[in-house]
Design a protein around this motif. Structure first.
Motif, PDB file in Angstrom:
ATOM      1  N   GLN A 199       0.369   3.696   1.951  1.00  0.00           N
ATOM      2  CA  GLN A 199       0.588   4.013   3.356  1.00  0.00           C
ATOM      3  C   GLN A 199       1.854   3.319   3.891  1.00  0.00           C
ATOM      4  N   TYR A 200       2.080   2.096   3.433  1.00  0.00           N
ATOM      5  CA  TYR A 200       3.267   1.359   3.884  1.00  0.00           C
ATOM      6  C   TYR A 200       4.543   2.068   3.423  1.00  0.00           C
ATOM      7  N   THR A 231       4.848   5.202   2.603  1.00  0.00           N
ATOM      8  CA  THR A 231       4.935   6.474   3.325  1.00  0.00           C
ATOM      9  C   THR A 231       5.547   6.263   4.709  1.00  0.00           C
ATOM     10  N   ARG A 232       5.202   5.154   5.326  1.00  0.00           N
ATOM     11  CA  ARG A 232       5.757   4.848   6.643  1.00  0.00           C
ATOM     12  C   ARG A 232       7.265   4.562   6.549  1.00  0.00           C
ATOM     13  N   SER A 236       0.822  -1.205   0.000  1.00  0.00           N
ATOM     14  CA  SER A 236       0.000   0.000   0.000  1.00  0.00           C
ATOM     15  C   SER A 236       0.859   1.261   0.000  1.00  0.00           C
TER      16      SER A 236
END
Length: 288
Positions: free
Chosen positions: A241-242, A244-245, A239
């Motif tokens: 989000q992953y 971005t983390r 994802s």
């Protein structure tokens, strides 16, 4: 005259290899030092090899220092020596040491090695380089056994980096000339090569201290080649989000916030090399 033999301490000895006939056209002491330097895996080993070389050629002290200015404007300094700690503390307490020390001014502008120590005070005076404060510093150095020595300016491939290597002892001016005739080439080449090796290992050790994971290093490589967050997520099959983390983790580990700062620091630490950059992928101006 028999050549001095280079014998590194047992604690850092490495597997030896015999020198080939085509390597026998420079002093054996230098060749053996470079052979061992090539196999050094940490900065302590490089330093110990330098100390051993100093002892082998009959000198007492070595001083190694360099500094650089980061793109942020922050100045970084590194210094190492086997001088008595109380003498070093005294020198550090002097006001505006750069104004007193001709060596610092010389190495910032020139590459020519030069003699240092009280044995050459008259030559300094005739050249207009000897201030009363610097002469006092020379006399104090003579009290601890530093009467003569050679200062070798150092550079690296990194912009705005300057340094120097000094090897010194208690020789008189005539004996120092004889020393240079016998060992000058060895000392100069050894200092330059050790400097390059030391910096490379120091950066590697600093990079390892950040303890980036394989995933974080891969993110650095892809980001440096212009891949955006969505492209990296697609490539990894994860994802957005992953990714971005992972980006946030990289920034936190390196202690910076912007993409440019991350790239600059990664290159400086050799976390990114020219082999990591692809040809043909357009660089992105965003990091989203």
């Amino acid at each position: 005259m028999p050549q001095a033999a280079f014998h590194p301490p047992k604690s850092i000895q490495v597997p030896l290899r015999n020198l080939s006939p085509i390597e026998d056209y420079v002093p054996r002491l230098l060749q053996e030092f470079l052979r061992d330097l090539n196999l050094a895996q940490d900065v302590q080993t490089v330093w110990t090899l330098l100390e051993t070389l100093c002892e082998t050629v009959g000198q007492r002290y070595i001083i190694y220092r360099f500094g650089s200015r980061l793109p942020s404007g922050e100045a970084r300094h590194h210094r190492r020596s086997n001088l008595p700690s109380d003498w070093v503390a005294w020198v550090d307490s002097l006001p505006d040491g750069s104004a007193l020390d001709y060596g610092l001014n010389h190495t910032s502008r020139k590459l020519t090695p030069f003699a240092v120590g009280i044995e050459f005070a008259e030559q300094y005076r005739q050249a207009g380089f000897l201030s009363p404060q610097y002469e006092a510093q020379m006399k104090e150095a003579a009290e601890i056994g530093w009467r003569s020595g050679l200062l070798i300016p150092l550079r690296s491939t990194r912009r705005e980096e300057r340094g120097s290597f000094i090897i010194c002892g208690g020789l008189s001016e005539p004996r120092f000339r004889a020393f240079m005739a016998e060992h000058g080439w060895t000392i100069e080449v050894a200092a330059i090569q050790a400097h390059m090796k030391y910096i490379s290992l120091l950066l590697r050790e600093e990079a390892e201290s950040y303890d980036l994971t394989k995933r974080q290093l891969e993110f650095l490589r892809l980001s440096a080649n212009g891949y955006e967050i969505k492209e990296i997520a697609f490539d990894w099959d994860v994802s957005v989000q992953y990714v971005t983390r992972v980006r946030r983790q990289v920034c936190d580990r390196l202690g910076v916030k912007s993409k440019m700062a991350v790239m600059v620091k990664a290159v400086r630490l050799d976390l990114l090399t020219e082999d990591d950059f692809e040809i043909g992928h357009a660089m992105s101006s965003s990091w989203i």
